[in-house]
Design a protein around this motif. Structure first.
Motif, short mmCIF file in Angstrom:
data_model
loop_
_atom_site.label_atom_id
_atom_site.label_comp_id
_atom_site.label_asym_id
_atom_site.label_seq_id
_atom_site.Cartn_x
_atom_site.Cartn_y
_atom_site.Cartn_z
N TYR A 1 0.68 -1.25 0.05
CA TYR A 1 -0.14 0.08 -0.16
C TYR A 1 1.58 1.25 -0.29
O TYR A 1 2.24 0.91 0.55
N ARG A 2 0.78 2.23 -0.23
CA ARG A 2 1.15 3.34 -0.75
C ARG A 2 0.15 4.49 -0.17
O ARG A 2 -1.06 4.41 -1.13
N SER A 3 0.35 5.24 -0.01
CA SER A 3 -0.43 6.95 0.60
C SER A 3 0.84 8.15 -0.50
O SER A 3 1.21 8.13 -0.74
N VAL A 4 -0.47 8.88 -0.77
CA VAL A 4 0.21 10.25 -0.66
C VAL A 4 -1.01 11.25 0.32
O VAL A 4 -1.64 11.04 0.67
N SER A 5 -0.30 12.46 -0.14
CA SER A 5 -0.73 13.49 1.34
C SER A 5 -1.21 14.91 0.57
O SER A 5 0.24 15.20 0.12
N TYR A 6 -1.96 15.42 1.16
CA TYR A 6 -1.89 16.80 -0.08
C TYR A 6 -2.75 17.67 0.97
O TYR A 6 -3.59 17.26 2.18
N VAL A 7 -3.19 18.79 0.61
CA VAL A 7 -3.80 19.87 1.38
C VAL A 7 -5.33 18.90 1.05
O VAL A 7 -6.41 19.25 0.62
N GLY A 8 -5.65 19.44 2.09
CA GLY A 8 -7.11 19.02 2.33
C GLY A 8 -7.85 17.58 2.05
O GLY A 8 -9.11 17.96 2.13
N ALA A 9 -6.23 16.25 1.86
CA ALA A 9 -7.21 15.45 1.35
C ALA A 9 -6.01 14.43 1.53
O ALA A 9 -4.48 14.65 1.15
N GLY A 10 -6.86 12.58 1.72
CA GLY A 10 -5.30 11.92 1.55
C GLY A 10 -5.46 10.58 0.97
O GLY A 10 -6.72 10.47 1.04
N GLN A 11 -4.98 9.97 -0.35
CA GLN A 11 -5.35 9.04 -0.60
C GLN A 11 -4.09 7.56 -0.24
O GLN A 11 -3.26 8.21 0.08
N ILE A 12 -4.78 6.50 0.32
CA ILE A 12 -3.93 4.81 0.14
C ILE A 12 -4.72 4.37 -0.95
O ILE A 12 -5.24 4.23 -1.31
N SER A 13 -3.54 3.66 -1.63
CA SER A 13 -3.69 2.60 -2.55
C SER A 13 -3.22 1.67 -2.40
O SER A 13 -1.64 0.94 -2.43
N VAL A 14 -4.16 0.85 -2.66
CA VAL A 14 -4.21 -0.49 -1.74
C VAL A 14 -3.87 -1.59 -3.16
O VAL A 14 -4.82 -2.08 -3.99
N THR A 15 -2.72 -2.71 -3.17
CA THR A 15 -3.07 -3.27 -3.89
C THR A 15 -2.57 -4.94 -2.83
O THR A 15 -2.59 -5.51 -2.35
N ILE A 16 -4.05 -5.76 -4.29
CA ILE A 16 -4.16 -6.93 -3.25
C ILE A 16 -3.22 -8.22 -4.03
O ILE A 16 -3.16 -8.29 -5.47
N ASP A 17 -3.30 -9.41 -3.09
CA ASP A 17 -1.87 -9.95 -3.78
C ASP A 17 -3.12 -11.41 -4.39
O ASP A 17 -3.79 -11.61 -4.82
N ASP A 18 -2.02 -11.03 -6.13
CA ASP A 18 -3.04 -12.01 -6.97
C ASP A 18 -3.40 -12.88 -6.90
O ASP A 18 -4.11 -14.09 -6.83
N SER A 19 -2.09 -13.67 -5.54
CA SER A 19 -2.15 -15.72 -5.56
C SER A 19 -3.48 -15.84 -4.41
O SER A 19 -3.42 -16.83 -3.91
#
Length: 343
Positions: free
Chosen positions: A80-98
């Motif tokens: 999982y990776r995250s990015v933060s900016y003014v007023g909001a934040g987002q996390i991108s989660v990758t699920i294991d293909d197996s």
């Protein structure tokens, strides 16, 4: 060899078979579900959280970190990776293909994120969204023009509801306009005149606006629910709200010391179409509906809907996914015709 001899002796059968195959192919071409990409899952989930006015460092410390701690507890998450900016934040989660059941992981992620506590009071509930090819928009349009805040928001909601009822539409979202609010702008000279403080007004309004169930009222004719408190969405009720009164029947209304009207919530960004304020709509179709048919139907309906808009408001389509699909189909048909002619 026997098969080739059979073909040579039954040329009429081969001719008829070829005609049947061509007819079946043409029929399939014009009746198959037309898409730019297959409906596949990318095994990815995004988590978004909004905290208006907060700095990127505050977003990281107060929102992103607690959510990531819960994500780390879920088995089957590859990264999982995250990015933060003014007023909001987002996390991108990758699920294991197996992992055998990605849907189970997504449900677990939603459950874990809902357990996050002690978020700041101004933070909206985190939104967990699965990334799918079927969730890619098929049409984008803009509603723009000159209109006051209340009516602009009203027209936005009306258009959203209208599009959502059309055939093949799964969801409709929009951006570029804030939530409708009732704003109370006190007049300092009036507050001094009546010796009223902002804290007094705020305290009384917060008490007045709290709604809660009041039980049931029933008699031999009917039964009804009771609600205690008031709704702050009532403009006239807010204007007539009694700030202070005395034993002689004299009272001071909120409208005596403040200007009250509908306004839009302040936003960090705005949408402009040409030189006009605009609301940008995104339309997502249902997974198993034909993109071209959905878009063509929407265009026809929106052309009629345009006539019901106020004269100062306009609709404009600015991104049409069906054009890309049509171009690809045109190439396929052209190649098929060319290949058939060569054969």
């Amino acid at each position: 060899m026997k098969f080739l001899q059979f073909l040579q002796k039954n040329k009429l059968f081969i001719h008829y078979s070829t005609i049947v195959v061509i007819i079946a192919g043409v029929y399939t071409l014009f009746n198959i579900q037309r898409e730019a990409r297959p409906n596949v899952n990318f095994n990815r989930v995004t988590v978004q959280a909004f905290y208006p006015g907060a700095s990127p460092s505050d977003i990281e410390e107060l929102i992103i970190d607690p959510i990531e701690e819960k994500i780390a507890e879920v088995d089957g998450v590859e990264e999982y990776r995250s990015v933060s900016y003014v007023g909001a934040g987002q996390i991108s989660v990758t699920i294991d293909d197996s992992y055998p059941d990605p849907g189970e992981i997504i449900d677990e992620l939603r459950r874990k994120i809902s357990e996050v506590k002690n978020l700041p009071s101004g933070v909206e509930d985190p939104v967990v969204r699965e990334i799918k090819a079927s969730n890619i928009p098929v049409l984008n349009l803009a509603l723009y023009g000159d209109l006051d805040a209340f009516n602009f928001k009203l027209e936005t909601e009306k258009l959203k509801d209208f599009i959502g009822l059309q055939h093949g539409v799964q969801s409709v979202s929009y951006s570029g306009i804030g939530a409708l609010q009732l704003k109370v702008l006190t007049r300092p000279e009036k507050l001094d005149l009546y010796d009223i403080t902002l804290a007094e007004i705020q305290s009384k309004l917060s008490t007045w606006a709290k709604q809660k169930p009041g039980g049931l009222f029933e008699n031999k004719d009917y039964v009804t629910n009771l609600t205690i408190g008031n709704d702050l969405n009532d403009l006239d009720g807010l204007k007539n709200f009694i700030v202070r009164s005395n034993d002689y029947g004299k009272s001071i209304k909120l409208s005596d010391v403040a200007d009250i009207d509908f306004a839009l919530e302040s936003m960090q960004s705005a949408s402009i179409f040409g030189d006009k304020d605009a609301v940008l709509f995104t339309v997502v179709k249902k997974p198993f509906d034909d993109s071209i048919k959905v878009v063509d139907n929407l265009k026809e309906k929106l052309e009629e809907y345009q006539k019901s808009l106020p004269p100062s408001m306009k609709l404009k389509l600015y991104k049409d996914q069906s054009k890309r699909i049509r171009d690809k189909l045109r190439i396929v048909i052209s190649n098929a015709i060319t290949g058939l002619a060569l054969v």
